[in-house]
Design a protein around this motif. Structure first.
Motif, PDB file in Angstrom:
ATOM      1  N   UNK A 181       0.702  -1.280  -0.027  1.00 17.30           N
ATOM      2  CA  UNK A 181       0.064   0.053   0.042  1.00 17.30           C
ATOM      3  C   UNK A 181       0.889   1.320   0.134  1.00 17.30           C
ATOM      4  N   UNK A 182       1.978   1.175   0.524  1.00 24.24           N
ATOM      5  CA  UNK A 182       2.783   2.401   0.919  1.00 24.24           C
ATOM      6  C   UNK A 182       3.620   2.464  -0.629  1.00 24.24           C
ATOM      7  N   UNK A 183       3.854   1.470  -1.282  1.00 21.39           N
ATOM      8  CA  UNK A 183       4.265   1.685  -2.719  1.00 21.39           C
ATOM      9  C   UNK A 183       3.469   2.235  -3.508  1.00 21.39           C
ATOM     10  N   UNK A 184       2.164   1.726  -3.567  1.00 19.36           N
ATOM     11  CA  UNK A 184       1.040   2.143  -4.348  1.00 19.36           C
ATOM     12  C   UNK A 184       0.954   3.584  -4.220  1.00 19.36           C
ATOM     13  N   UNK A 185       0.905   4.100  -2.841  1.00 18.92           N
ATOM     14  CA  UNK A 185       0.475   5.355  -2.791  1.00 18.92           C
ATOM     15  C   UNK A 185       1.679   6.325  -3.202  1.00 18.92           C
ATOM     16  N   UNK A 186       2.865   5.913  -3.177  1.00 14.84           N
ATOM     17  CA  UNK A 186       4.100   6.729  -3.774  1.00 14.84           C
ATOM     18  C   UNK A 186       4.067   6.848  -5.105  1.00 14.84           C
ATOM     19  N   UNK A 187       3.760   5.668  -5.822  1.00 15.96           N
ATOM     20  CA  UNK A 187       3.629   5.381  -7.330  1.00 15.96           C
ATOM     21  C   UNK A 187       2.104   6.322  -8.102  1.00 15.96           C
ATOM     22  N   UNK A 188       1.408   6.664  -7.120  1.00 19.86           N
ATOM     23  CA  UNK A 188       0.132   7.199  -7.692  1.00 19.86           C
ATOM     24  C   UNK A 188       0.335   8.530  -8.159  1.00 19.86           C
ATOM     25  N   UNK A 189      -0.246   8.880  -9.110  1.00 22.92           N
ATOM     26  CA  UNK A 189      -0.371  10.097  -9.775  1.00 22.92           C
ATOM     27  C   UNK A 189      -1.620  11.155  -9.636  1.00 22.92           C
ATOM     28  N   UNK A 190      -2.515  10.449  -8.765  1.00 20.92           N
ATOM     29  CA  UNK A 190      -3.785  11.265  -8.504  1.00 20.92           C
ATOM     30  C   UNK A 190      -3.582  12.454  -7.656  1.00 20.92           C
ATOM     31  N   UNK A 191      -4.857  13.251  -7.972  1.00 21.49           N
ATOM     32  CA  UNK A 191      -4.833  14.654  -7.416  1.00 21.49           C
ATOM     33  C   UNK A 191      -5.327  14.476  -6.024  1.00 21.49           C
ATOM     34  N   UNK A 192      -4.713  15.072  -4.772  1.00 23.26           N
ATOM     35  CA  UNK A 192      -5.640  14.926  -3.566  1.00 23.26           C
ATOM     36  C   UNK A 192      -6.486  16.097  -3.552  1.00 23.26           C
ATOM     37  N   UNK A 193      -7.464  16.119  -2.976  1.00 26.03           N
ATOM     38  CA  UNK A 193      -8.484  17.092  -2.949  1.00 26.03           C
ATOM     39  C   UNK A 193      -8.376  17.818  -1.527  1.00 26.03           C
ATOM     40  N   UNK A 194      -8.724  18.977  -1.264  1.00 26.86           N
ATOM     41  CA  UNK A 194      -8.743  19.627  -0.023  1.00 26.86           C
ATOM     42  C   UNK A 194     -10.135  18.856   0.613  1.00 26.86           C
ATOM     43  N   UNK A 195      -9.965  18.557   1.989  1.00 26.11           N
ATOM     44  CA  UNK A 195     -11.102  18.151   2.651  1.00 26.11           C
ATOM     45  C   UNK A 195     -12.244  19.281   2.821  1.00 26.11           C
ATOM     46  N   UNK A 196     -13.632  18.801   2.627  1.00 20.86           N
ATOM     47  CA  UNK A 196     -14.413  19.874   2.503  1.00 20.86           C
ATOM     48  C   UNK A 196     -14.696  20.727   3.749  1.00 20.86           C
ATOM     49  N   UNK A 197     -14.452  20.020   4.827  1.00 25.05           N
ATOM     50  CA  UNK A 197     -14.861  20.439   6.046  1.00 25.05           C
ATOM     51  C   UNK A 197     -13.732  21.611   6.705  1.00 25.05           C
ATOM     52  N   UNK A 198     -13.477  22.686   6.053  1.00 28.64           N
ATOM     53  CA  UNK A 198     -12.450  23.485   6.318  1.00 28.64           C
ATOM     54  C   UNK A 198     -12.705  24.352   7.813  1.00 28.64           C
ATOM     55  N   UNK A 199     -13.719  24.562   8.182  1.00 28.33           N
ATOM     56  CA  UNK A 199     -13.769  24.781   9.426  1.00 28.33           C
ATOM     57  C   UNK A 199     -13.348  23.975  10.711  1.00 28.33           C
ATOM     58  N   UNK A 200     -13.058  22.743  10.475  1.00 32.95           N
ATOM     59  CA  UNK A 200     -12.651  21.683  11.055  1.00 32.95           C
ATOM     60  C   UNK A 200     -11.275  21.746  11.443  1.00 32.95           C
ATOM     61  N   UNK A 201     -10.442  22.083  10.511  1.00 31.41           N
ATOM     62  CA  UNK A 201      -9.009  21.849  10.453  1.00 31.41           C
ATOM     63  C   UNK A 201      -8.379  23.139  10.260  1.00 31.41           C
TER      64      UNK A 201
END
Length: 235
Positions: free
Chosen positions: A16-36
């Motif tokens: 799983x660690x290897x697959x995450x490092x190899x992924x080219x997907x875009x991460x999206x900001x969490x929607x609950x911006x008030x909470x972080x």
């Protein structure tokens, strides 16, 4: 009420660690911006309607949960989800980057006793991460699985210098998941709201596992049930 529990649900951490490092997907900001504060991002692998842009794990306008286009890039996640003998709703990677803080909040109705359970599989973490359920600090290590009662107040801060990435899976509670949670060797209860009927059901489920750990926990619950009936309390 179960507050949190460490579960015996292994997965292939290195893959799983290897697959995450190899992924080219875009991460999206969490929607609950008030909470972080800081950066808290999401990669959706299974969502309502199957849209990779849908990072909210709630059925609002969609009728069912489906894999997104990102799922095929993570064979280790697919293998893990297939091993869960309960209905799987959403599956997401959540990345709390260094210096970020998730403020104390609750996720309404998301609790084992209410029919839904949120499972955390830590993939990347560090010693600077502080996770609290109410006032208890919980040490979630890479390669583990934890049920966390999201209906209770909880908060997280990443005081380290590396990202904290968890695979977060929301499931429907069934007999299989009930047995997995009740047989945990590391479990914390919230005494308020546990009925005698609930205790009896937990004890029965634990006895069916016939293990030293489950029998020990069943003994403790039987003692708690006895104290409840007699009005005595052991400190």
């Amino acid at each position: 009420m179960v507050r949190y529990a460490k579960l015996l649900l292994p997965f292939d951490l290195k893959a799983m660690q290897t697959e995450i490092r190899a992924s080219v997907n875009e991460w999206q900001p969490h929607v609950n911006k008030y909470h972080y504060s800081g950066s808290w991002t999401v990669m959706s692998l299974r969502s309502p309607g199957g849209s990779h842009k849908n990072i909210t794990p709630d059925l609002l306008v969609e009728n069912e949960f489906m894999d997104t286009i990102y799922m095929d890039q993570f064979p280790s996640v697919k293998k893990l989800l297939l091993s869960l003998d309960c209905p799987v709703m959403s599956a997401r990677f959540l990345n709390l980057q260094a210096g970020a803080v998730i403020k104390q909040h609750t996720d309404s109705e998301l609790a084992f006793e209410k029919g839904e359970a949120r499972l955390h599989f830590p993939v990347f973490t560090n010693s600077g991460v502080e996770f609290y359920c109410e006032d208890d600090r919980i040490y979630l290590q890479e390669g583990e699985c934890w049920y966390l009662n999201a209906n209770l107040p909880h908060r997280v801060s990443n005081n380290g210098d590396a990202d904290r990435i968890h695979l977060v899976v929301d499931c429907k509670v069934n007999n299989w998941l009930t047995d997995i949670i009740n047989s945990s060797g590391q479990i914390a209860f919230k005494e308020e709201g546990i009925s005698n009927k609930d205790l009896l059901n937990m004890i029965k489920s634990l006895r069916e596992h016939h293990s030293e750990t489950s029998d020990k926990l069943a003994d403790e619950l039987e003692l708690q049930l006895k104290e409840t009936k007699t009005g005595h309390q052991v400190i």
